[in-house]
Write a protein that holds these residues in place. Structure first.
Motif, PDB file in Angstrom:
ATOM      1  N   THR A 172     -53.944  14.306  -6.927  1.00  0.00           N
ATOM      2  CA  THR A 172     -53.242  12.952  -6.891  1.00  0.00           C
ATOM      3  C   THR A 172     -51.940  13.040  -5.903  1.00  0.00           C
ATOM      4  OG1 THR A 172     -51.937  13.435  -8.751  1.00  0.00           O
ATOM      5  CG2 THR A 172     -54.206  12.266  -9.069  1.00  0.00           C
ATOM      6  N   ILE A 173     -51.660  11.816  -5.395  1.00  0.00           N
ATOM      7  CA  ILE A 173     -50.161  11.834  -5.078  1.00  0.00           C
ATOM      8  C   ILE A 173     -49.360  10.392  -5.781  1.00  0.00           C
ATOM      9  CG2 ILE A 173     -48.854  11.424  -2.864  1.00  0.00           C
ATOM     10  CD1 ILE A 173     -50.654  12.743  -1.208  1.00  0.00           C
ATOM     11  N   ASP A 174     -48.311  10.874  -6.250  1.00  0.00           N
ATOM     12  CA  ASP A 174     -47.822   9.881  -6.929  1.00  0.00           C
ATOM     13  C   ASP A 174     -46.444   9.236  -6.332  1.00  0.00           C
ATOM     14  OD1 ASP A 174     -47.946  11.169 -10.478  1.00  0.00           O
ATOM     15  OD2 ASP A 174     -49.399  10.330  -9.295  1.00  0.00           O
ATOM     16  N   CYS A 175     -46.342   8.183  -5.960  1.00  0.00           N
ATOM     17  CA  CYS A 175     -45.195   7.624  -5.255  1.00  0.00           C
ATOM     18  C   CYS A 175     -44.558   6.605  -6.337  1.00  0.00           C
ATOM     19  CB  CYS A 175     -45.719   6.911  -4.110  1.00  0.00           C
ATOM     20  SG  CYS A 175     -46.842   7.761  -3.009  1.00  0.00           S
ATOM     21  N   ARG A 176     -43.274   6.679  -6.448  1.00  0.00           N
ATOM     22  CA  ARG A 176     -42.555   5.580  -7.349  1.00  0.00           C
ATOM     23  C   ARG A 176     -41.440   4.976  -6.668  1.00  0.00           C
ATOM     24  NH1 ARG A 176     -43.859  10.181 -10.594  1.00  0.00           N
ATOM     25  NH2 ARG A 176     -44.969   9.462 -12.614  1.00  0.00           N
ATOM     26  N   PHE A 177     -41.492   3.785  -7.094  1.00  0.00           N
ATOM     27  CA  PHE A 177     -40.307   2.917  -6.374  1.00  0.00           C
ATOM     28  C   PHE A 177     -39.588   2.254  -7.521  1.00  0.00           C
ATOM     29  CE2 PHE A 177     -41.251   3.041  -2.039  1.00  0.00           C
ATOM     30  CZ  PHE A 177     -42.518   3.221  -1.853  1.00  0.00           C
ATOM     31  N   GLU A 178     -38.200   2.281  -7.309  1.00  0.00           N
ATOM     32  CA  GLU A 178     -37.446   1.456  -8.298  1.00  0.00           C
ATOM     33  C   GLU A 178     -37.915   0.164  -8.583  1.00  0.00           C
ATOM     34  OE1 GLU A 178     -33.188   1.856  -7.574  1.00  0.00           O
ATOM     35  OE2 GLU A 178     -33.354   3.788  -8.623  1.00  0.00           O
ATOM     36  N   LEU A 205     -44.642  -1.188   1.306  1.00  0.00           N
ATOM     37  CA  LEU A 205     -44.576  -0.148   0.579  1.00  0.00           C
ATOM     38  C   LEU A 205     -45.217   1.087   1.238  1.00  0.00           C
ATOM     39  CD1 LEU A 205     -44.877  -1.102  -3.223  1.00  0.00           C
ATOM     40  CD2 LEU A 205     -42.637  -0.748  -1.782  1.00  0.00           C
ATOM     41  N   HIS A 207     -43.438   1.913   4.502  1.00  0.00           N
ATOM     42  CA  HIS A 207     -42.378   2.857   4.327  1.00  0.00           C
ATOM     43  C   HIS A 207     -42.772   4.371   3.985  1.00  0.00           C
ATOM     44  CE1 HIS A 207     -38.361   4.185   2.892  1.00  0.00           C
ATOM     45  NE2 HIS A 207     -39.016   4.739   1.609  1.00  0.00           N
ATOM     46  N   LEU A 208     -43.804   4.684   2.948  1.00  0.00           N
ATOM     47  CA  LEU A 208     -44.249   6.073   2.872  1.00  0.00           C
ATOM     48  C   LEU A 208     -44.806   6.627   3.781  1.00  0.00           C
ATOM     49  CD1 LEU A 208     -45.925   5.040  -0.791  1.00  0.00           C
ATOM     50  CD2 LEU A 208     -44.223   6.463  -0.469  1.00  0.00           C
ATOM     51  N   GLU A 209     -45.565   5.917   4.704  1.00  0.00           N
ATOM     52  CA  GLU A 209     -46.089   6.687   5.699  1.00  0.00           C
ATOM     53  C   GLU A 209     -45.143   6.938   6.687  1.00  0.00           C
ATOM     54  OE1 GLU A 209     -50.157   4.079   5.886  1.00  0.00           O
ATOM     55  OE2 GLU A 209     -49.049   4.104   7.760  1.00  0.00           O
ATOM     56  N   THR A 260     -42.087   8.174   5.888  1.00  0.00           N
ATOM     57  CA  THR A 260     -41.181   9.185   5.224  1.00  0.00           C
ATOM     58  C   THR A 260     -42.469  10.353   5.213  1.00  0.00           C
ATOM     59  OG1 THR A 260     -41.661   8.220   3.226  1.00  0.00           O
ATOM     60  CG2 THR A 260     -39.699   8.046   4.024  1.00  0.00           C
ATOM     61  N   MET A 261     -43.463  10.286   4.843  1.00  0.00           N
ATOM     62  CA  MET A 261     -44.244  11.375   4.699  1.00  0.00           C
ATOM     63  C   MET A 261     -45.461  11.823   5.676  1.00  0.00           C
ATOM     64  SD  MET A 261     -43.292  12.368   1.742  1.00  0.00           S
ATOM     65  CE  MET A 261     -44.305  13.473   1.353  1.00  0.00           C
ATOM     66  N   ILE A 321     -48.189  10.443   6.050  1.00  0.00           N
ATOM     67  CA  ILE A 321     -49.567  10.409   5.395  1.00  0.00           C
ATOM     68  C   ILE A 321     -49.974   9.118   5.336  1.00  0.00           C
ATOM     69  CG2 ILE A 321     -50.952  10.954   3.242  1.00  0.00           C
ATOM     70  CD1 ILE A 321     -48.953  12.925   2.255  1.00  0.00           C
ATOM     71  N   LYS A 366     -34.838   3.879  -2.742  1.00  0.00           N
ATOM     72  CA  LYS A 366     -35.296   5.384  -3.695  1.00  0.00           C
ATOM     73  C   LYS A 366     -36.538   5.285  -4.164  1.00  0.00           C
ATOM     74  CE  LYS A 366     -31.108   7.194  -6.159  1.00  0.00           C
ATOM     75  NZ  LYS A 366     -30.648   6.830  -7.568  1.00  0.00           N
ATOM     76  N   SER A 386     -39.784   8.273  -5.014  1.00  0.00           N
ATOM     77  CA  SER A 386     -40.169   9.744  -5.349  1.00  0.00           C
ATOM     78  C   SER A 386     -41.667   9.879  -4.968  1.00  0.00           C
ATOM     79  CB  SER A 386     -39.678  10.217  -6.757  1.00  0.00           C
ATOM     80  OG  SER A 386     -40.948   9.868  -7.677  1.00  0.00           O
ATOM     81  N   GLU A 404     -44.881  12.642  -5.390  1.00  0.00           N
ATOM     82  CA  GLU A 404     -45.138  14.018  -6.112  1.00  0.00           C
ATOM     83  C   GLU A 404     -46.714  14.337  -5.523  1.00  0.00           C
ATOM     84  OE1 GLU A 404     -43.022  13.475 -10.430  1.00  0.00           O
ATOM     85  OE2 GLU A 404     -45.165  14.402 -10.481  1.00  0.00           O
ATOM     86  N   LYS A 444     -49.592  16.644  -6.399  1.00  0.00           N
ATOM     87  CA  LYS A 444     -50.282  17.456  -7.393  1.00  0.00           C
ATOM     88  C   LYS A 444     -51.595  17.768  -7.177  1.00  0.00           C
ATOM     89  CE  LYS A 444     -48.190  14.796 -10.824  1.00  0.00           C
ATOM     90  NZ  LYS A 444     -47.883  14.449 -12.274  1.00  0.00           N
ATOM     91  N   VAL A 495     -55.795  12.303   8.290  1.00  0.00           N
ATOM     92  CA  VAL A 495     -55.121  11.411   7.136  1.00  0.00           C
ATOM     93  C   VAL A 495     -53.455  11.733   7.216  1.00  0.00           C
ATOM     94  CG1 VAL A 495     -54.670  10.876   4.748  1.00  0.00           C
ATOM     95  CG2 VAL A 495     -56.931  11.476   5.670  1.00  0.00           C
ATOM     96  N   LEU A 496     -53.141  13.022   7.737  1.00  0.00           N
ATOM     97  CA  LEU A 496     -51.992  13.293   7.979  1.00  0.00           C
ATOM     98  C   LEU A 496     -51.500  13.206   9.464  1.00  0.00           C
ATOM     99  CD1 LEU A 496     -49.740  14.340   6.080  1.00  0.00           C
ATOM    100  CD2 LEU A 496     -50.286  16.610   6.546  1.00  0.00           C
ATOM    101  N   HIS A 512     -40.536  18.531   6.126  1.00  0.00           N
ATOM    102  CA  HIS A 512     -40.673  18.943   4.925  1.00  0.00           C
ATOM    103  C   HIS A 512     -42.041  19.342   4.328  1.00  0.00           C
ATOM    104  CE1 HIS A 512     -40.431  14.458   5.416  1.00  0.00           C
ATOM    105  NE2 HIS A 512     -41.556  14.610   4.265  1.00  0.00           N
TER     106      HIS A 512
END
Lengths: 350, 349
Positions: free
Chosen positions: A238-244, A278, A281-283, A285-286, A288, B299, B301, B303, B305, B321-322, B329
């Motif tokens: 899994t990949i977990d992405c968390r936002f405030e 969302l 933004h994730l794409e 930074t990562m 993916i 902000k 995060s 993860e 896994k 996919v990447l 990083h």
């Protein structure tokens, strides 16, 4: 291809019109596209507006537990009054005791089920199974709640509506064997059908978008998007992405350009914009491409929902929204199912 | 016979799987294989425990030696614990000390700080590394607490390297151990380099091989191609043919892109399998780059896994996919960054 009648002026004949999904005019149930996507979803209940200033119902018994969701087809002859409830409770007790030999319970306590209408909520019915321990005192071993939160239309045709009560969803927390007994009992006695409710990627996006509009203070749980990669590659699960949550509300303000508390319905475009923002933004930074992946769990400050049909609620004030979303998703699935069962209409002209 | 010995043996037998009990006791080396015949290890664990206890009583072993058994157990079952990598900072480090002196120094420093009871230290050599076990027992107070195997801290280090891998333990114990190690090696401090995982061998690979790994596999393959003395199959150069069996009739739409991806990946990751890490986590505090442009910082995060996350990243990149160019990083986790927990903060303009 639509067959146009040839020589229609000269030879009056019976002609078969076949309508395809792409014909603009008539859509028969048999030719409807596979998934009818919901265009609009409600965010607030029209009925609740009068209650807002009066009192906040205490739903603390529902919070902070993981519930499993099952979709329920309409129940035949289910009466909501104290006498029927006593009858149902005795009957459920009988099924539970007869099934008891299948799982060992060393306490030897007797199990009593009780049916109650859940506090003051319109129409919700709670089933509780308590177990009396030998040393005195009883614990609730199974808690089930059947609810129907503000669904407009009944799937049952009007002629038979009086005999059927419709609860789209039943949520259960407790031992799996016991819950199976309760579900089987419901199926046998009220001629209904239960099945585990699962959420598709699209459903989870709706839930994520709708529930992120709510404010839950600073210590609220973050907004979580969990993508499952079990089918894509072997190494990553899994990949977990968390936002405030405050950031997500700001994002909604930007998208809607109005204050969030006055928002009553959400359109599909809004959902796409929010989740797309969302994900982009994730794409960035990562690197993916998250839009190609499927969500497996979605979290918001008021509820966490998993694609396998589990839900956890956090806030007593905002309990309406996730339950309404879940019931409307279950309702959609049921009506879609029943629509594809009817025969396509043949139009004949003479 | 002290109760600690009995408790240690009992806890080890309880934690071992039935198939690994014999191997653990054999490795311990205190009993030879004639004493540890199959008869002892047949039957339920309780019987095994009584038989082993009898043998131990006969041989009159003390607590230090039983501690070796605990160390052997951890060497064979290192996957059960989570390990964190630390690096010594400072100049003038004493890295080449004999393992026994290292153990003695660490033990002495630790005993000076630990007032609640006795500290037991064990040392063993395994798989090229020096393993230490420090158990801080608590005998203060009226009721003596029973043996808790979680209060032992295990340390793995390699001769000549400033890296120490510690098992995850109570914060207080870890602080004491880091202090003891720092004084024993004449260092300024022991810094957490944000690399952790369950697979000890992979962690060691990452910190010890570092940058050299990828270059060395490419070099080795090139050498095989160019070196005239290496036995190659045939003299004619053939393009590598991928036989896909029944799928040979299907045309690839983007075979060029796939070749490009493959070659890039080989350059970045090498062809050997990646070290095994279970988690990669990133804390990001960057400007929001989504569609409705907002000037605020976001902000978030992320993860990742799984069972072997780096292998997963390789596969994601291979199937598209990447997106390329791969971010630093993700690619430098095993090579130059040598960490799996990142905090990425954008500079405020």
């Amino acid at each position: 291809m639509t067959e146009t009648p040839q020589n229609s002026s000269t030879v009056p004949s019976k002609v078969l019109h076949v309508y395809t999904p792409f014909s603009a005019r008539r859509r028969t149930p048999g030719t409807a596209p596979y998934s009818q996507r919901q265009k609009n979803r409600k965010l607030t209940a029209p009925s609740n507006e009068s209650f807002e200033s009066v009192e906040i119902f205490d739903y603390s018994g529902l919070l902070k537990k993981t519930w499993r969701l099952y979709s329920l087809s309409p129940l035949y002859n289910f009466k909501v009054n104290a006498r029927s409830f006593k009858k149902y409770a005795r009957s459920l007790d009988a099924s539970l005791t007869e099934d008891k030999c299948s799982f060992a319970s060393s306490n030897g306590g007797s199990e009593r089920s009780s049916f109650t209408v859940y506090k003051d909520d319109p129409e919700a019915v709670q089933i509780q199974v308590t177990e009396k321990r030998n040393g005195g005192g009883s614990t609730i071993v199974l808690n089930a709640l059947m609810f129907c939160v503000d669904i407009g239309d009944h799937p049952v045709p009007a002629a038979h509506k009086a005999h059927f009560t419709y609860y789209p969803v039943i949520m259960i927390t407790g031992n799996k064997l016991r819950s199976n007994v309760v579900l089987n009992w419901l199926e046998r006695h009220f001629d209904c059908h239960t099945s585990p409710l699962t959420f598709s990627n699209n459903d989870l996006r709706w839930i994520l978008a709708c529930c992120s509009t709510r404010d839950a203070g600073h210590k609220a749980a973050p907004v979580l998007l969990q993508y499952s990669l079990q089918n894509v590659c072997e190494g990553i699960k899994t990949i977990d992405c968390r936002f405030e949550s405050t950031f997500c509300r700001e994002l909604w303000q930007r998208i809607q350009n109005t204050s969030l508390s006055s928002l009553t319905t959400l359109k599909e475009d809004d959902v796409e914009t929010f989740v797309g923002a969302l994900e982009s933004h994730l794409e960035y930074t990562m690197h993916i491409v998250f839009s190609k992946l499927t969500l497996s769990e979605v979290g918001t400050p008021i509820a966490y929902v998993s694609s396998q049909g589990k839900i956890k609620l956090f806030q007593s004030e905002d309990i309406y929204l996730p339950l309404h979303l879940v019931s409307s998703i279950a309702n959609d699935k049921l009506t879609q199912f029943s629509l594809t069962q009817t025969k396509p209409v043949l139009n004949t002209t003479g | 016979m002290s109760s600690m010995i009995e408790e240690i043996i009992q806890s080890i037998i309880a934690r071992c799987r039935a198939s690994t009990i014999k191997e653990t006791f054999l490795r311990w080396g205190r009993f030879n294989s004639s004493q540890l015949n199959n008869q002892i290890f047949s039957g339920p664990k309780k019987q095994i425990y009584t038989k082993i206890l009898k043998l131990v009583q006969e041989s009159n072993l003390n607590e230090e030696i039983i501690g070796d058994l605990e160390l052997v157990y951890m060497q064979l079952h290192s996957r059960q614990k989570q390990w964190k990598v630390y690096k010594l900072s400072g100049n003038n480090l004493h890295l080449n000390s004999d393992p026994r002196t290292l153990r003695a120094k660490v033990l002495r420093n630790l005993q000076l700080d630990w007032r609640d009871g006795q500290v037991f230290g064990n040392m063993g050599l395994f798989a090229g590394g020096v393993w230490l076990r420090m158990h801080m027992s608590s005998t203060k107070g009226s009721r003596r607490k029973s043996y808790n195997h979680n209060s032992s801290v295990f340390v793995v280090t390699f001769p000549g390297s400033p890296y120490f891998i510690l098992s995850k333990a109570v914060v207080k114990h870890v602080q004491l151990i880091t202090k003891a190690i720092t004084t024993a090696t004449n260092a300024e401090g022991l810094v957490d380099i944000q690399l952790s995982g369950h697979h000890l061998a992979s962690l060691a690979d990452i910190v010890l091989k570092g940058n050299g790994q990828i270059q060395s596999t490419v070099y080795r393959e090139q050498e095989e191609e160019e070196n005239p003395f290496v036995d190659k199959g045939s003299r004619k150069r053939k393009a590598p043919k991928e036989d896909r069996g029944d799928l040979n009739d299907i045309n690839d739409e983007d075979s060029e892109e796939k070749e490009f991806r493959k070659s890039k990946l080989v350059k970045l990751f090498g062809t050997e399998s990646q070290p095994v890490l279970e988690k990669l986590d990133y804390k990001l505090n960057v400007k929001f780059h989504g569609k409705p442009v907002m000037d605020t910082m976001c902000k978030s995060s992320v993860e990742v896994k799984g069972q072997s996350v780096l292998d997963g990243i390789y596969e994601l990149a291979k199937c598209g996919v990447l997106k390329f160019p791969l971010p630093a990083h993700l690619t430098t986790v095993a090579s130059s960054a040598q960490r799996n927990s990142f905090t990425i903060q954008a500079r405020n303009k």
